[in-house]
Design a protein around this motif. Structure first.
Motif, PDB file in Angstrom:
ATOM      1  N   ILE A 153       9.530  -7.043 120.863  1.00  0.00           N
ATOM      2  CA  ILE A 153      10.548  -5.773 120.264  1.00  0.00           C
ATOM      3  C   ILE A 153      10.236  -5.797 118.558  1.00  0.00           C
ATOM      4  O   ILE A 153      11.319  -5.179 116.945  1.00  0.00           O
ATOM      5  N   HIS A 154       9.555  -6.095 118.188  1.00  0.00           N
ATOM      6  CA  HIS A 154       8.386  -5.972 117.010  1.00  0.00           C
ATOM      7  C   HIS A 154       7.726  -5.490 116.603  1.00  0.00           C
ATOM      8  O   HIS A 154       6.296  -5.416 117.405  1.00  0.00           O
ATOM      9  N   THR A 155       7.033  -5.069 115.725  1.00  0.00           N
ATOM     10  CA  THR A 155       5.649  -4.217 114.919  1.00  0.00           C
ATOM     11  C   THR A 155       4.525  -5.841 114.825  1.00  0.00           C
ATOM     12  O   THR A 155       3.504  -5.099 115.156  1.00  0.00           O
ATOM     13  N   ASP A 156       4.945  -6.642 114.783  1.00  0.00           N
ATOM     14  CA  ASP A 156       3.820  -7.696 114.560  1.00  0.00           C
ATOM     15  C   ASP A 156       3.287  -7.845 116.561  1.00  0.00           C
ATOM     16  O   ASP A 156       2.215  -9.038 116.491  1.00  0.00           O
ATOM     17  N   ARG A 201       4.465  13.056 114.818  1.00  0.00           N
ATOM     18  CA  ARG A 201       5.741  12.490 114.596  1.00  0.00           C
ATOM     19  C   ARG A 201       5.064  12.608 112.810  1.00  0.00           C
ATOM     20  O   ARG A 201       6.809  13.325 112.538  1.00  0.00           O
ATOM     21  N   LEU A 202       4.777  12.986 111.908  1.00  0.00           N
ATOM     22  CA  LEU A 202       3.919  13.369 110.963  1.00  0.00           C
ATOM     23  C   LEU A 202       4.854  14.807 110.920  1.00  0.00           C
ATOM     24  O   LEU A 202       5.324  14.579 109.473  1.00  0.00           O
ATOM     25  N   ARG A 203       4.360  15.441 112.030  1.00  0.00           N
ATOM     26  CA  ARG A 203       4.864  16.963 111.278  1.00  0.00           C
ATOM     27  C   ARG A 203       6.407  17.058 111.628  1.00  0.00           C
ATOM     28  O   ARG A 203       7.323  18.134 111.082  1.00  0.00           O
ATOM     29  N   TRP A 204       6.994  15.945 112.595  1.00  0.00           N
ATOM     30  CA  TRP A 204       8.375  15.715 112.507  1.00  0.00           C
ATOM     31  C   TRP A 204       9.340  15.524 111.195  1.00  0.00           C
ATOM     32  O   TRP A 204       9.820  16.159 110.434  1.00  0.00           O
ATOM     33  N   LEU A 205       8.555  14.522 110.577  1.00  0.00           N
ATOM     34  CA  LEU A 205       8.705  14.071 109.120  1.00  0.00           C
ATOM     35  C   LEU A 205       8.685  15.126 108.249  1.00  0.00           C
ATOM     36  O   LEU A 205       9.281  15.748 107.312  1.00  0.00           O
ATOM     37  N   ARG A 206       7.307  15.754 108.234  1.00  0.00           N
ATOM     38  CA  ARG A 206       7.114  16.845 106.932  1.00  0.00           C
ATOM     39  C   ARG A 206       7.140  18.297 107.613  1.00  0.00           C
ATOM     40  O   ARG A 206       6.881  19.110 108.415  1.00  0.00           O
ATOM     41  N   GLN A 207       8.261  18.750 106.991  1.00  0.00           N
ATOM     42  CA  GLN A 207       9.259  19.948 107.133  1.00  0.00           C
ATOM     43  C   GLN A 207       9.473  20.841 105.888  1.00  0.00           C
ATOM     44  O   GLN A 207      10.091  21.344 105.748  1.00  0.00           O
ATOM     45  N   ARG A 242      14.019   0.848 121.611  1.00  0.00           N
ATOM     46  CA  ARG A 242      12.999   1.045 121.073  1.00  0.00           C
ATOM     47  C   ARG A 242      11.886   1.992 121.023  1.00  0.00           C
ATOM     48  O   ARG A 242      10.494   1.673 120.435  1.00  0.00           O
ATOM     49  N   LEU A 243      12.635   2.736 121.977  1.00  0.00           N
ATOM     50  CA  LEU A 243      12.030   4.412 121.134  1.00  0.00           C
ATOM     51  C   LEU A 243      11.640   4.141 119.942  1.00  0.00           C
ATOM     52  O   LEU A 243      11.367   4.957 119.400  1.00  0.00           O
ATOM     53  N   ALA A 244      12.702   3.517 119.224  1.00  0.00           N
ATOM     54  CA  ALA A 244      12.624   3.679 117.660  1.00  0.00           C
ATOM     55  C   ALA A 244      11.074   3.034 116.918  1.00  0.00           C
ATOM     56  O   ALA A 244      10.730   3.277 115.838  1.00  0.00           O
ATOM     57  N   LEU A 245      11.863   1.774 117.916  1.00  0.00           N
ATOM     58  CA  LEU A 245      10.325   0.714 117.169  1.00  0.00           C
ATOM     59  C   LEU A 245       9.191   1.550 117.845  1.00  0.00           C
ATOM     60  O   LEU A 245       8.022   1.197 116.633  1.00  0.00           O
ATOM     61  N   MET A 246       8.807   2.232 118.819  1.00  0.00           N
ATOM     62  CA  MET A 246       7.754   2.207 118.782  1.00  0.00           C
ATOM     63  C   MET A 246       7.146   3.984 118.211  1.00  0.00           C
ATOM     64  O   MET A 246       6.029   4.008 117.919  1.00  0.00           O
ATOM     65  N   LEU A 247       7.906   4.862 117.912  1.00  0.00           N
ATOM     66  CA  LEU A 247       7.841   5.836 117.694  1.00  0.00           C
ATOM     67  C   LEU A 247       8.008   5.281 115.796  1.00  0.00           C
ATOM     68  O   LEU A 247       6.808   6.354 114.827  1.00  0.00           O
ATOM     69  N   TRP A 248       8.204   4.901 115.258  1.00  0.00           N
ATOM     70  CA  TRP A 248       8.616   4.999 113.576  1.00  0.00           C
ATOM     71  C   TRP A 248       8.454   3.484 113.290  1.00  0.00           C
ATOM     72  O   TRP A 248       8.385   3.288 112.466  1.00  0.00           O
ATOM     73  N   GLY A 249       8.142   2.118 114.396  1.00  0.00           N
ATOM     74  CA  GLY A 249       7.511   1.182 113.677  1.00  0.00           C
ATOM     75  C   GLY A 249       9.178   0.371 112.960  1.00  0.00           C
ATOM     76  O   GLY A 249       9.295  -0.331 112.149  1.00  0.00           O
ATOM     77  N   GLU A 250      10.237   0.779 113.381  1.00  0.00           N
ATOM     78  CA  GLU A 250      11.495   0.849 113.068  1.00  0.00           C
ATOM     79  C   GLU A 250      11.682  -0.260 113.769  1.00  0.00           C
ATOM     80  O   GLU A 250      12.686  -0.961 115.016  1.00  0.00           O
ATOM     81  N   ASN A 251      12.188  -1.389 113.464  1.00  0.00           N
ATOM     82  CA  ASN A 251      11.751  -3.532 113.516  1.00  0.00           C
ATOM     83  C   ASN A 251      13.782  -3.676 113.328  1.00  0.00           C
ATOM     84  O   ASN A 251      14.083  -2.871 112.814  1.00  0.00           O
ATOM     85  N   PRO A 252      13.772  -4.355 114.674  1.00  0.00           N
ATOM     86  CA  PRO A 252      15.162  -4.606 114.524  1.00  0.00           C
ATOM     87  C   PRO A 252      15.245  -6.114 112.865  1.00  0.00           C
ATOM     88  O   PRO A 252      14.616  -6.456 112.523  1.00  0.00           O
TER      89      PRO A 252
END
Length: 502
Positions: A256-259, A412-418, A236-246
């Motif tokens: 448990i999903h972005t919709d 989150r963008l700073r985490w991705l853009r390294q 669920r943390l991955a869902l909230m941070l990154w929109g990572e659906n099961p």
């Protein structure tokens, strides 16, 4: 200085970003369920007496990577191993429990298990327990008791199960969950409002596998506009941070999903630290749901909470601590929060506190664990450091509005853009140029300049090699100055440097 290895993801004083907390391991820094944060943080504070060092084990001792060298290090470097635990007597944890048993069987230091419990279907007859379950639970419990005065379990149900397996009351202590005792004896639970209104602030926790729980969530979030859900699983943390659906969403009404509307409306909150979780719960009028530690967070904040028990562990722990609870299967799946609030008896909790706290403290002392509740062992420095720590606060969804939403998206963008180097090496979304042309070779002044740069780099690398080659000798010379207790560690460092040079 005594050193204790503690079963935990990190020190409660260590500040990690939301992104770091998820990326720290495959299951997040908290070991798949953020509820673990509450009990290992409590034990860390309770045992943080001045002069004692507590070292998190990052859950390594129960994972496949553990080996004899690692166990030898524990024996060599630590004076005790403390395991704050939860529902670890369960079928899905048996492989981990057996690896933990193997580690403990090979330890020569005291081992203390604090707050372990059984997770079985409500009302399970112990005669029907699978042979493999009995074998692993027995092996683990016996290994612990060979190295401690007693084992601390979460409730009477677990004690009865261990008694059925041959472990008598002389070795089993019912102490509840250590999450309840991090700051000493708690006060009573007092209703903040006479009755719940449509505008009341509610925190709802849920277990996706519990039948009908999506009806509970949707009915109450629909009626109470200021309600939020508080998930606990790392997915669920991955869902909230990154929109990572099961991979599969069997029930679209489960958040448990972005919709899902609760995701879209940013009515979900996730916590990666104990302090921020409890601070948030203090702002709520009522807390309820199927997660035991989701409700413990409410209780720690002094917020009236009701557990909707769905198995042995949630029922026994609620009953022991006096937290109001109802058997969820006896209720309508969409039971109204107002009904739970009105019918709950919050008085029993305060009455239970003196006895449960005294039992917990007695257990620590029986197992020779100094704690901050003993006169002279107080540690105000720990509390000051915890108060000063700049934890990141609750996680919002990607749909969060306002300044908080913008700040979290930027994080989150700073985490991705390294940097460009990181982007150019991406395994996903990489750009493949359709035509790769070779750059022309440098000539004339350009070639001379490149040669000069290369010569300078070679000179620098030679100096670095010289430093590395002399490092082992220097280390051996200073090894005699290292305290005897730390010399084994220093020798390993020297050997590691020598291996790298080969």
């Amino acid at each position: 200085m005594p050193r204790l290895l503690i079963r935990s993801g990190k020190s409660p004083l260590t500040v990690l970003s939301h992104e770091q907390s998820l990326a720290a391991s495959q299951l997040g820094v908290f070991g798949s369920n953020s509820g673990n944060i509450l009990f290992y943080s409590a034990v860390d504070r309770v045992l943080s007496v001045p002069g004692t060092e507590l070292v998190p084990n990052s859950y390594v001792t129960e994972r496949p990577a553990v080996n004899r060298d690692y166990v030898a290090r524990i024996n060599e470097e630590f004076d005790g191993f403390v395991l704050p635990m939860a529902n670890s007597y369960r079928d899905t944890f048996l492989a981990h429990l057996e690896r933990q048993a193997w580690v403990i069987e090979n330890l020569k230091i005291p081992v203390t298990v604090i707050g372990i419990g059984a997770q079985l279907p409500y009302g399970t007859d112990f005669d029907t327990l699978p042979d493999e379950y009995v074998r692993v639970v027995t092996r683990f419990t016996r290994a612990v008791l060979d190295r401690s005065a007693s084992i601390g379990v979460r409730g009477e149900y677990t004690a009865k199960m261990l008694r059925h397996m041959g472990f008598g009351d002389e070795h089993v202590r019912v102490i509840g969950c250590p999450s309840m005792f991090g700051n000493g004896q708690l006060g009573p639970l007092v209703k903040k409002v006479d009755r719940l209104e449509a505008s009341s602030r509610l925190a709802i926790n849920y277990t996706p596998k519990v039948k009908g729980v999506s009806k509970l969530v949707m009915a109450n979030t629909g009626k109470y506009a200021n309600s939020v859900v508080v998930p606990q699983q790392h997915s669920r943390l991955a869902l909230m941070l990154w929109g990572e659906n099961p991979a599969r969403v069997p029930d679209k009404n489960m958040p448990i999903h972005t919709d899902h509307p609760l995701y879209r409306e940013d009515r979900m909150r996730f916590f990666v630290d104990q302090r921020t979780w409890v601070e948030f719960m203090a702002e709520q009028d009522f807390c309820f749901g199927t997660r035991i530690h989701g409700n413990v967070a409410g209780v720690l904040a002094g917020t009236p909470s009701v557990v909707l028990a769905h198995d042995s562990r949630t029922a026994e722990m609620s009953e022991y601590h006096g937290i109001p609870w109802r058997l969820y299967s006896d209720l309508p799946p969409d039971v109204d929060a107002a009904t739970l609030y009105e019918e709950a008896d919050f008085d029993e909790f305060g009455k239970r506190q003196p006895e449960t706290f005294a039992r917990f403290v007695s257990f620590l002392e029986e197992n020779d664990l100094p704690h901050v509740f003993q006169p002279g062992n107080e540690n105000p420095e720990y509390d000051r450091a915890l108060a000063k720590a700049k934890f990141p606060g609750p996680v919002h969804t990607l749909m969060a509005d306002g300044e908080v939403g913008r700040e979290q998206v930027m994080s989150r963008l700073r985490w991705l853009r390294q940097g460009h180097a990181g982007d150019s090496m991406r395994p996903e979304y990489a750009f493949e140029r359709p035509f790769l042309d070779e750059k022309p070779s440098p000539t004339g002044a350009g070639l001379v300049k490149q040669i000069a740069v290369l010569e300078k780099e070679v000179t620098r690398l030679r100096k670095e090699m010289h430093k590395l080659q002399t490092a082992p000798a220097a280390a051996r010379t200073t090894l005699t100055k290292v305290p005897r207790r730390l010399q084994p560690v220093a020798r390993r460092v020297v050997r590691a440097v020598q291996e790298r040079l080969r």
